[in-house]
Design a protein around this motif. Structure first.
Motif, short mmCIF file in Angstrom:
data_model
loop_
_atom_site.label_atom_id
_atom_site.label_comp_id
_atom_site.label_asym_id
_atom_site.label_seq_id
_atom_site.Cartn_x
_atom_site.Cartn_y
_atom_site.Cartn_z
N GLN A 124 2.65 -1.69 -10.93
CA GLN A 124 2.28 -0.08 -10.55
C GLN A 124 0.91 -0.58 -9.88
O GLN A 124 -0.35 -0.90 -11.58
N LEU A 125 0.00 -1.01 -8.42
CA LEU A 125 -1.00 -1.19 -8.13
C LEU A 125 -2.23 0.44 -8.37
O LEU A 125 -1.28 1.73 -7.89
N PRO A 126 -3.18 0.10 -9.17
CA PRO A 126 -4.03 1.42 -9.15
C PRO A 126 -4.53 2.04 -7.65
O PRO A 126 -4.77 3.20 -8.17
N SER A 127 -4.32 1.60 -6.72
CA SER A 127 -4.73 1.76 -5.60
C SER A 127 -3.96 2.60 -5.11
O SER A 127 -4.42 3.65 -4.07
N SER A 128 -2.69 3.04 -5.80
CA SER A 128 -1.37 3.82 -4.95
C SER A 128 -1.87 5.13 -5.58
O SER A 128 -0.97 4.72 -6.98
N ASN A 129 -1.83 6.22 -5.35
CA ASN A 129 -1.76 7.59 -6.44
C ASN A 129 -1.63 8.57 -6.15
O ASN A 129 -1.61 8.51 -4.62
N PRO A 130 -0.70 9.57 -6.68
CA PRO A 130 -0.33 10.43 -5.70
C PRO A 130 -1.44 11.74 -5.68
O PRO A 130 -1.67 12.75 -4.68
N ASP A 131 -2.95 11.04 -5.86
CA ASP A 131 -4.07 11.77 -6.47
C ASP A 131 -5.02 11.40 -5.65
O ASP A 131 -5.39 9.41 -6.24
N SER A 132 -5.69 11.48 -4.49
CA SER A 132 -6.08 10.75 -3.84
C SER A 132 -7.46 11.04 -4.72
O SER A 132 -8.33 9.40 -3.92
N ALA A 133 -8.08 11.33 -5.55
CA ALA A 133 -9.23 11.34 -6.22
C ALA A 133 -9.00 10.06 -6.78
O ALA A 133 -10.20 9.09 -7.88
N ALA A 168 0.67 -1.28 0.38
CA ALA A 168 0.44 -0.30 -0.73
C ALA A 168 1.13 1.65 0.32
O ALA A 168 1.94 1.23 0.76
N MET A 169 0.67 2.38 -0.81
CA MET A 169 1.51 3.40 -1.02
C MET A 169 2.21 3.30 -1.32
O MET A 169 2.84 4.77 -1.96
N HIS A 170 3.43 2.28 -2.07
CA HIS A 170 4.16 2.03 -2.04
C HIS A 170 3.89 2.68 -4.42
O HIS A 170 3.04 2.56 -4.93
N THR A 171 5.11 2.73 -5.01
CA THR A 171 5.02 2.18 -6.29
C THR A 171 6.47 1.76 -6.11
O THR A 171 7.18 1.05 -5.56
N PRO A 172 6.54 0.97 -7.77
CA PRO A 172 7.71 0.07 -8.41
C PRO A 172 8.88 -0.27 -7.62
O PRO A 172 9.89 -0.67 -7.62
N PRO A 193 -8.49 14.85 2.38
CA PRO A 193 -9.92 15.68 2.20
C PRO A 193 -10.28 15.58 1.81
O PRO A 193 -11.76 15.67 2.52
N ASP A 194 -10.40 14.67 0.49
CA ASP A 194 -11.69 14.23 -0.26
C ASP A 194 -12.62 12.58 0.52
O ASP A 194 -13.62 12.29 -0.05
N GLY A 195 -11.69 12.77 1.52
CA GLY A 195 -12.14 11.04 2.43
C GLY A 195 -12.06 10.00 1.68
O GLY A 195 -12.60 8.79 1.73
N LEU A 196 -11.33 9.58 0.09
CA LEU A 196 -10.85 8.84 -0.43
C LEU A 196 -10.09 7.51 -0.25
O LEU A 196 -9.84 6.47 -0.47
N ALA A 197 -8.60 8.12 0.19
CA ALA A 197 -7.66 7.91 0.36
C ALA A 197 -6.63 7.94 1.70
O ALA A 197 -7.67 9.27 2.89
N VAL A 198 -6.26 7.29 2.19
CA VAL A 198 -5.71 6.82 2.99
C VAL A 198 -4.19 7.24 2.86
O VAL A 198 -3.65 6.96 1.90
#
Length: 232
Positions: free
Chosen positions: A36-45, A11-15, A123-128
């Protein structure tokens, strides 16, 4: 045909996180790829969920022309498990201090229904994001490398934690690498999961053995690749 090691980050990582490990694998003559897992992204949205992660891992497996040793770290063990259940191409699944959930279980259920109190919510509540990652995720890692790893952490989509594992393989050998000094995922829990594995290795590391002990982890993966080559 020599097997390819496909590496799935947590979680939260990149390759990027697998750079030191891949260098050691190359030195041992073992080819590797990352996903690259799509759940990990610099953009929370834009951070997605477990379903998309499993699909991305499956696509990475499908892109390999031959057998695959599928190695996953931490949360990455969940989508890797799901993807491995849907293909005959994976010869061995390797968990690096990874979550070995049962089908029908979600990460948030395993965590007791909520995130740790020190985790950050977008802030958008979509990620941690994890709180104090230097001590939890990167304990025991060289401080300079750990600092760079923290800087590279992304937001992790909430759905990665709330969606349930869809399937798990029943006939693929599992190797579990227990991180015996892990402050993030208790070693006692890892030992419980490892008890169901075909092979067990123990590394005196924190939660990121691929960063703190890449030579030891590379040796485990090279052994898995050798088994796959011998079975081919």
């Amino acid at each position: 045909m020599n097997p390819i090691v496909v590496l799935v980050h947590g979680a939260m990582h990149t390759p990027w996180i697998f750079g030191p490990l891949r260098e050691r694998l190359t030195a041992r003559g073992v080819s590797s790829r990352t996903v690259q897992l799509p759940s990990s992204n610099p953009d929370s949205a834009a951070a997605q969920g477990l379903t998309e992660d499993a699909r991305a891992v499956r696509a990475a497996i499908d892109s390999v022309d031959g057998p695959v040793v599928l190695a996953a770290h931490s949360y990455g063990g969940v989508p890797a498990t799901w993807a491995a259940a849907e293909t005959a191409q994976v010869t061995e699944l390797v968990h690096l201090a990874a979550f070995a959930l049962s089908p029908g279980t979600s990460m948030i259920e395993w965590m007791g229904g909520d995130f740790p109190p020190d985790w950050l919510h977008s802030p958008d509540g979509l990620a941690v994001k994890a709180g104090d990652p230097e001590q939890s995720i990167f304990s025991g890692v060289d401080p300079r490398l750990a600092a760079e790893a923290v800087e590279r952490l992304n937001w992790q989509g909430i759905r990665a934690f709330t969606e349930q594992l869809g399937a798990a393989p029943t006939d693929i050998p599992l190797t579990y690498v227990v991180a015996t000094e892990d402050p993030a995922l208790p070693p006692s829990v890892q030992e419980e999961w490892a008890a169901r594995a075909t092979h067990i290795a123990r590394v005196p590391s924190g939660h990121s053995p691929h960063l703190s002990h890449p030579d030891e982890v590379a040796a485990v993966l090279a052994e898995a690749a050798a088994r796959a080559a011998g079975a081919a």
